[in-house]
Motif scaffolding. Structure first.
Motif, PDB file in Angstrom:
ATOM      1  N   GLU A 198       0.815  -1.229   0.000  1.00 36.68           N
ATOM      2  CA  GLU A 198       0.000   0.000   0.000  1.00 36.68           C
ATOM      3  C   GLU A 198       0.842   1.269   0.000  1.00 36.68           C
ATOM      4  O   GLU A 198       0.327   2.340  -0.349  1.00 36.68           O
ATOM      5  CB  GLU A 198      -0.914   0.025   1.235  1.00 36.68           C
ATOM      6  N   TYR A 199       2.095   1.195   0.419  1.00 34.54           N
ATOM      7  CA  TYR A 199       2.893   2.410   0.585  1.00 34.54           C
ATOM      8  C   TYR A 199       3.439   2.880  -0.765  1.00 34.54           C
ATOM      9  O   TYR A 199       3.986   2.081  -1.538  1.00 34.54           O
ATOM     10  CB  TYR A 199       4.067   2.164   1.529  1.00 34.54           C
ATOM     11  N   PRO A 200       3.360   4.170  -1.056  1.00 33.55           N
ATOM     12  CA  PRO A 200       3.894   4.676  -2.316  1.00 33.55           C
ATOM     13  C   PRO A 200       5.406   4.501  -2.459  1.00 33.55           C
ATOM     14  O   PRO A 200       5.905   4.381  -3.583  1.00 33.55           O
ATOM     15  CB  PRO A 200       3.523   6.166  -2.279  1.00 33.55           C
ATOM     16  N   LEU A 201       6.150   4.525  -1.344  1.00 34.68           N
ATOM     17  CA  LEU A 201       7.605   4.414  -1.381  1.00 34.68           C
ATOM     18  C   LEU A 201       8.074   3.343  -0.413  1.00 34.68           C
ATOM     19  O   LEU A 201       7.394   3.026   0.566  1.00 34.68           O
ATOM     20  CB  LEU A 201       8.255   5.747  -0.986  1.00 34.68           C
ATOM     21  N   THR A 202       9.264   2.813  -0.664  1.00 31.35           N
ATOM     22  CA  THR A 202       9.929   1.961   0.321  1.00 31.35           C
ATOM     23  C   THR A 202      10.806   2.836   1.217  1.00 31.35           C
ATOM     24  O   THR A 202      11.111   3.989   0.883  1.00 31.35           O
ATOM     25  CB  THR A 202      10.818   0.919  -0.361  1.00 31.35           C
ATOM     26  N   GLY A 203      11.240   2.272   2.328  1.00 36.35           N
ATOM     27  CA  GLY A 203      12.150   3.011   3.196  1.00 36.35           C
ATOM     28  C   GLY A 203      13.436   3.389   2.480  1.00 36.35           C
ATOM     29  O   GLY A 203      13.955   4.497   2.653  1.00 36.35           O
ATOM     30  N   ASP A 204      13.980   2.473   1.676  1.00 37.55           N
ATOM     31  CA  ASP A 204      15.205   2.780   0.940  1.00 37.55           C
ATOM     32  C   ASP A 204      14.991   3.946  -0.025  1.00 37.55           C
ATOM     33  O   ASP A 204      15.872   4.810  -0.179  1.00 37.55           O
ATOM     34  CB  ASP A 204      15.675   1.550   0.172  1.00 37.55           C
ATOM     35  N   GLU A 205      13.832   3.995  -0.673  1.00 37.86           N
ATOM     36  CA  GLU A 205      13.548   5.103  -1.591  1.00 37.86           C
ATOM     37  C   GLU A 205      13.415   6.420  -0.842  1.00 37.86           C
ATOM     38  O   GLU A 205      13.898   7.464  -1.310  1.00 37.86           O
ATOM     39  CB  GLU A 205      12.274   4.796  -2.381  1.00 37.86           C
ATOM     40  N   VAL A 206      12.798   6.389   0.334  1.00 41.93           N
ATOM     41  CA  VAL A 206      12.699   7.597   1.162  1.00 41.93           C
ATOM     42  C   VAL A 206      14.086   8.137   1.475  1.00 41.93           C
ATOM     43  O   VAL A 206      14.369   9.339   1.310  1.00 41.93           O
ATOM     44  CB  VAL A 206      11.937   7.292   2.467  1.00 41.93           C
ATOM     45  N   HIS A 207      14.969   7.268   1.938  1.00 45.56           N
ATOM     46  CA  HIS A 207      16.293   7.725   2.361  1.00 45.56           C
ATOM     47  C   HIS A 207      17.149   8.157   1.177  1.00 45.56           C
ATOM     48  O   HIS A 207      18.004   9.040   1.321  1.00 45.56           O
ATOM     49  CB  HIS A 207      16.957   6.652   3.208  1.00 45.56           C
ATOM     50  N   ALA A 208      16.909   7.563   0.005  1.00 45.51           N
ATOM     51  CA  ALA A 208      17.613   8.024  -1.187  1.00 45.51           C
ATOM     52  C   ALA A 208      17.209   9.449  -1.540  1.00 45.51           C
ATOM     53  O   ALA A 208      18.046  10.267  -1.954  1.00 45.51           O
ATOM     54  CB  ALA A 208      17.328   7.086  -2.355  1.00 45.51           C
ATOM     55  N   ILE A 209      15.933   9.777  -1.358  1.00 46.48           N
ATOM     56  CA  ILE A 209      15.455  11.137  -1.647  1.00 46.48           C
ATOM     57  C   ILE A 209      16.055  12.130  -0.663  1.00 46.48           C
ATOM     58  O   ILE A 209      16.577  13.187  -1.057  1.00 46.48           O
ATOM     59  CB  ILE A 209      13.917  11.180  -1.630  1.00 46.48           C
ATOM     60  N   LEU A 210      16.023  11.806   0.626  1.00 47.83           N
ATOM     61  CA  LEU A 210      16.594  12.738   1.603  1.00 47.83           C
ATOM     62  C   LEU A 210      18.103  12.838   1.449  1.00 47.83           C
ATOM     63  O   LEU A 210      18.669  13.938   1.474  1.00 47.83           O
ATOM     64  CB  LEU A 210      16.227  12.324   3.029  1.00 47.83           C
ATOM     65  N   GLY A 211      18.767  11.693   1.298  1.00 47.32           N
ATOM     66  CA  GLY A 211      20.223  11.706   1.184  1.00 47.32           C
ATOM     67  C   GLY A 211      20.720  12.386  -0.073  1.00 47.32           C
ATOM     68  O   GLY A 211      21.844  12.889  -0.104  1.00 47.32           O
ATOM     69  N   GLY A 212      19.880  12.425  -1.117  1.00 42.75           N
ATOM     70  CA  GLY A 212      20.270  13.064  -2.365  1.00 42.75           C
ATOM     71  C   GLY A 212      19.901  14.529  -2.458  1.00 42.75           C
ATOM     72  O   GLY A 212      20.222  15.177  -3.465  1.00 42.75           O
ATOM     73  N   HIS A 213      19.257  15.056  -1.418  1.00 42.75           N
ATOM     74  CA  HIS A 213      18.850  16.462  -1.461  1.00 42.75           C
ATOM     75  C   HIS A 213      20.053  17.356  -1.173  1.00 42.75           C
ATOM     76  O   HIS A 213      20.766  17.154  -0.187  1.00 42.75           O
ATOM     77  CB  HIS A 213      17.744  16.721  -0.434  1.00 42.75           C
ATOM     78  N   ARG A 214      20.271  18.338  -2.029  1.00 39.26           N
ATOM     79  CA  ARG A 214      21.468  19.173  -1.892  1.00 39.26           C
ATOM     80  C   ARG A 214      21.438  20.056  -0.648  1.00 39.26           C
ATOM     81  O   ARG A 214      22.477  20.589  -0.240  1.00 39.26           O
ATOM     82  CB  ARG A 214      21.651  20.040  -3.128  1.00 39.26           C
ATOM     83  N   GLY A 215      20.258  20.198  -0.022  1.00 42.41           N
ATOM     84  CA  GLY A 215      20.165  21.020   1.183  1.00 42.41           C
ATOM     85  C   GLY A 215      20.502  20.292   2.462  1.00 42.41           C
ATOM     86  O   GLY A 215      20.556  20.920   3.521  1.00 42.41           O
ATOM     87  N   LEU A 216      20.731  18.975   2.388  1.00 41.72           N
ATOM     88  CA  LEU A 216      21.006  18.182   3.584  1.00 41.72           C
ATOM     89  C   LEU A 216      22.354  17.479   3.484  1.00 41.72           C
ATOM     90  O   LEU A 216      22.753  17.032   2.409  1.00 41.72           O
ATOM     91  CB  LEU A 216      19.916  17.115   3.780  1.00 41.72           C
ATOM     92  N   SER A 217      23.020  17.357   4.631  1.00 38.46           N
ATOM     93  CA  SER A 217      24.253  16.562   4.740  1.00 38.46           C
ATOM     94  C   SER A 217      24.015  15.435   5.726  1.00 38.46           C
ATOM     95  O   SER A 217      23.448  15.653   6.802  1.00 38.46           O
ATOM     96  CB  SER A 217      25.418  17.425   5.246  1.00 38.46           C
ATOM     97  N   THR A 218      24.468  14.236   5.373  1.00 38.55           N
ATOM     98  CA  THR A 218      24.355  13.093   6.279  1.00 38.55           C
ATOM     99  C   THR A 218      25.503  13.123   7.274  1.00 38.55           C
ATOM    100  O   THR A 218      26.669  13.209   6.897  1.00 38.55           O
ATOM    101  CB  THR A 218      24.406  11.773   5.491  1.00 38.55           C
TER     102      THR A 218
END
Length: 206
Positions: free
Chosen positions: A155-175
């Motif tokens: 039912e979920y539109p995204l997987t957890g891995d896809e969520v973290h790929a989006i956040l980790g790939g955002h240029r405004g955030l550093s891991t």
């Protein structure tokens, strides 16, 4: 209701069937994950935290020991009522509101934003918009803690891995920290524009 996320009725039905539909209070998996979540926070205390999707407030209670104030939200009234009971006498000032990711953001700023098991309810474009908006409400010294289940849920539109790929790939955030096992991903982010200081640096050890 935003069409870019799971409908509110999905969650309302979950809470109608059980007071604790994800078994936050009983499963060792959940207790362990909360312990790792709290341990990953790089500072001992925060001024103002935001926890979207707080559910029945199990993580919120533990965050209250590390925060002066928490804004905790959910889209299900039953969940918020149970959270209010759980948080009576909490160590922090807790403001419970009906709100969901994808709604207009509160006109406030936070030095801690906790995204725990909530981002995969959004479509990818909506999540990218949420991250843009998040950065507008994150203090310059703020922290974003993100933790999500990795196994697929139809039912979920995204997987957890896809969520973290989006956040980790955002240029405004550093891991600045992460933990990964077969079941969940946990990552800590800071604004990319801010200087990075490890916990050891904050303590003057290096």
């Amino acid at each position: 209701m935003s069409p870019a996320r799971l409908p509110n009725s999905y969650f309302e039905q979950m809470y109608a069937a059980s007071a604790d539909p994800w078994e936050f209070t009983t499963r060792w998996y959940e207790k362990r994950k909360r312990a790792l979540t709290l341990a990953a926070l790089p500072r001992p205390r925060y001024r103002s935290a935001f926890e979207p999707g707080c559910g029945i407030g199990v993580l919120t209670v533990e965050l209250a020991g590390r925060c002066d104030r928490i804004l905790a939200t959910d889209i299900v009234d039953d969940a918020l009522r149970r959270a209010a009971d759980r948080l009576a006498g909490a160590a922090a000032t807790v403001d419970l509101r009906r709100w969901g990711l994808g709604d207009d953001w509160p006109a406030e700023h936070f030095d801690l934003i906790v995204l725990s098991e909530v981002c995969y309810y959004l479509e990818a474009p909506a999540l990218r918009t949420v991250v843009d908006e998040l950065l507008d409400h994150l203090e310059s010294d703020g922290v974003v803690l993100c933790v999500h289940w990795r196994h697929p849920v139809p039912e979920y539109p995204l997987t957890g891995d896809e969520v973290h790929a989006i956040l980790g790939g955002h240029r405004g955030l550093s891991t600045v920290g992460s933990y990964r096992d077969d079941d969940f991903l946990l990552e800590v982010f800071t604004p990319a524009r801010s200087p990075r200081h490890s916990v050891a640096q904050q303590e003057g050890l290096v």
